[in-house]
Scaffold this motif. Sequence first.
Motif, mmCIF file in Angstrom:
data_model
loop_
_atom_site.group_PDB
_atom_site.id
_atom_site.type_symbol
_atom_site.label_atom_id
_atom_site.label_comp_id
_atom_site.label_asym_id
_atom_site.label_seq_id
_atom_site.Cartn_x
_atom_site.Cartn_y
_atom_site.Cartn_z
ATOM 1 N N THR A 48 0.828 -1.201 0.000
ATOM 2 C CA THR A 48 0.000 0.000 0.000
ATOM 3 C C THR A 48 0.865 1.255 0.000
ATOM 4 O O THR A 48 0.610 2.202 -0.741
ATOM 5 N N GLU A 49 1.914 1.252 0.805
ATOM 6 C CA GLU A 49 2.832 2.397 0.853
ATOM 7 C C GLU A 49 3.546 2.571 -0.488
ATOM 8 O O GLU A 49 3.703 3.696 -0.969
ATOM 9 N N SER A 50 3.958 1.481 -1.095
ATOM 10 C CA SER A 50 4.612 1.544 -2.404
ATOM 11 C C SER A 50 3.678 2.115 -3.464
ATOM 12 O O SER A 50 4.091 2.911 -4.310
ATOM 13 N N GLU A 51 2.409 1.700 -3.427
ATOM 14 C CA GLU A 51 1.432 2.231 -4.381
ATOM 15 C C GLU A 51 1.273 3.738 -4.215
ATOM 16 O O GLU A 51 1.178 4.466 -5.188
ATOM 17 N N LYS A 52 1.244 4.198 -2.963
ATOM 18 C CA LYS A 52 1.092 5.641 -2.726
ATOM 19 C C LYS A 52 2.307 6.396 -3.237
ATOM 20 O O LYS A 52 2.171 7.451 -3.858
ATOM 21 N N ILE A 53 3.500 5.874 -2.988
ATOM 22 C CA ILE A 53 4.722 6.534 -3.450
ATOM 23 C C ILE A 53 4.763 6.584 -4.973
ATOM 24 O O ILE A 53 5.109 7.607 -5.563
ATOM 25 N N ALA A 54 4.373 5.476 -5.620
ATOM 26 C CA ALA A 54 4.405 5.401 -7.079
ATOM 27 C C ALA A 54 3.173 6.036 -7.726
ATOM 28 O O ALA A 54 3.089 6.089 -8.953
ATOM 29 N N LYS A 55 2.244 6.498 -6.899
ATOM 30 C CA LYS A 55 0.972 7.045 -7.390
ATOM 31 C C LYS A 55 0.308 6.036 -8.328
ATOM 32 O O LYS A 55 -0.015 6.322 -9.466
ATOM 33 N N LEU A 56 0.125 4.845 -7.806
ATOM 34 C CA LEU A 56 -0.342 3.703 -8.573
ATOM 35 C C LEU A 56 -1.446 2.988 -7.813
ATOM 36 O O LEU A 56 -1.429 2.945 -6.585
ATOM 37 N N CYS A 57 -2.409 2.440 -8.538
ATOM 38 C CA CYS A 57 -3.408 1.583 -7.914
ATOM 39 C C CYS A 57 -3.719 0.430 -8.857
ATOM 40 O O CYS A 57 -3.472 0.509 -10.058
ATOM 41 N N SER A 58 -4.254 -0.618 -8.307
ATOM 42 C CA SER A 58 -4.669 -1.749 -9.135
ATOM 43 C C SER A 58 -6.183 -1.895 -9.018
ATOM 44 O O SER A 58 -6.790 -1.492 -8.030
ATOM 45 N N TRP A 59 -6.760 -2.466 -10.060
ATOM 46 C CA TRP A 59 -8.207 -2.631 -10.087
ATOM 47 C C TRP A 59 -8.560 -3.882 -10.881
ATOM 48 O O TRP A 59 -7.758 -4.382 -11.667
ATOM 49 N N GLU A 60 -9.762 -4.380 -10.659
ATOM 50 C CA GLU A 60 -10.266 -5.546 -11.385
ATOM 51 C C GLU A 60 -11.760 -5.383 -11.590
ATOM 52 O O GLU A 60 -12.499 -5.110 -10.640
ATOM 53 N N TYR A 61 -12.189 -5.550 -12.837
ATOM 54 C CA TYR A 61 -13.609 -5.424 -13.171
ATOM 55 C C TYR A 61 -14.115 -6.767 -13.685
ATOM 56 O O TYR A 61 -13.603 -7.301 -14.664
ATOM 57 N N ASP A 62 -15.105 -7.307 -13.006
ATOM 58 C CA ASP A 62 -15.748 -8.549 -13.429
ATOM 59 C C ASP A 62 -16.891 -8.162 -14.362
ATOM 60 O O ASP A 62 -17.892 -7.593 -13.927
ATOM 61 N N CYS A 63 -16.712 -8.451 -15.652
ATOM 62 C CA CYS A 63 -17.677 -7.992 -16.655
ATOM 63 C C CYS A 63 -19.025 -8.711 -16.563
ATOM 64 O O CYS A 63 -20.041 -8.138 -16.937
ATOM 65 N N LYS A 64 -19.041 -9.929 -16.096
ATOM 66 C CA LYS A 64 -20.297 -10.665 -15.976
ATOM 67 C C LYS A 64 -21.110 -10.165 -14.790
ATOM 68 O O LYS A 64 -22.291 -9.873 -14.913
ATOM 69 N N ASN A 65 -20.460 -10.058 -13.638
ATOM 70 C CA ASN A 65 -21.160 -9.634 -12.426
ATOM 71 C C ASN A 65 -21.194 -8.120 -12.256
ATOM 72 O O ASN A 65 -21.819 -7.620 -11.327
ATOM 73 N N LYS A 66 -20.454 -7.426 -13.127
ATOM 74 C CA LYS A 66 -20.383 -5.966 -13.123
ATOM 75 C C LYS A 66 -19.933 -5.425 -11.765
ATOM 76 O O LYS A 66 -20.518 -4.495 -11.224
ATOM 77 N N THR A 67 -18.879 -6.034 -11.235
ATOM 78 C CA THR A 67 -18.328 -5.574 -9.966
ATOM 79 C C THR A 67 -16.908 -5.070 -10.178
ATOM 80 O O THR A 67 -16.164 -5.601 -11.005
ATOM 81 N N LEU A 68 -16.561 -4.051 -9.440
ATOM 82 C CA LEU A 68 -15.240 -3.450 -9.513
ATOM 83 C C LEU A 68 -14.599 -3.540 -8.134
ATOM 84 O O LEU A 68 -15.191 -3.118 -7.149
ATOM 85 N N ILE A 69 -13.410 -4.133 -8.099
ATOM 86 C CA ILE A 69 -12.644 -4.117 -6.860
ATOM 87 C C ILE A 69 -11.336 -3.399 -7.156
ATOM 88 O O ILE A 69 -10.874 -3.388 -8.298
ATOM 89 N N PHE A 70 -10.776 -2.779 -6.140
ATOM 90 C CA PHE A 70 -9.588 -1.966 -6.376
ATOM 91 C C PHE A 70 -8.772 -1.864 -5.103
ATOM 92 O O PHE A 70 -9.257 -2.122 -4.005
ATOM 93 N N SER A 71 -7.503 -1.473 -5.283
ATOM 94 C CA SER A 71 -6.632 -1.300 -4.125
ATOM 95 C C SER A 71 -6.995 -0.007 -3.403
ATOM 96 O O SER A 71 -7.669 0.865 -3.944
#
Length: 187
Positions: A48-71
């Motif tokens: 989490t700290e590395s993502e903040k330093i790099a100004k980066l996030c990860s995400w995943e979208y399930d197209c069938k269930n239409k759900t979005l999860i993210f860091s």
Amino acid sequence: FWLRILNKTKIFILLFIIGVILAIKNLRSMTHINNQQNALRLSQKLLTESEKIAKLCSWEYDCKNKTLIFSESFTMFFPNFQSYNHIEFQEIVNWLSIDYQAEWEKTLNLCLSEKSQLHFEGILNTSQKFNETDLNYEKYVSIIVKCETLENSHYTLKGTLQDITQRKELEKIIENERVKIIQTSKL
């Protein structure tokens, strides 16, 4: 009579020793699991700290269930975004400003059709319904997205979103200086 008591005592002592051994094994297992959980928590904190330093996030979208999860760092890009159980594909297209949406949608569709990993850069849409903060500058983002097929028509889009505003500003400065040098050398 005494032999039966002695045999029962032996069995009791044997069962007691087996119980103690099992309790010690369970205690060791629990300690090991606890150590693994602590290591996982530390690893997650560092990620989490590395993502903040790099100004980066990860995400995943399930197209069938239409759900979005993210860091957790997703909120750097969309401060007021809240997890929705249902998000339409178009809302992912709307992540970028109107000038970039058509090309971004083509990239997403190409990713889905080719089941490949693609890269896209654009300007973040700061006027989305889940982003009500007043940003008076353009935030450039680099997006890497890949498609994974889970079943026949069930697929997910996974990716990263990185703030590259500083890099883009430096590129503009360098380009302006390059133009100045070329103009000066023509004189």
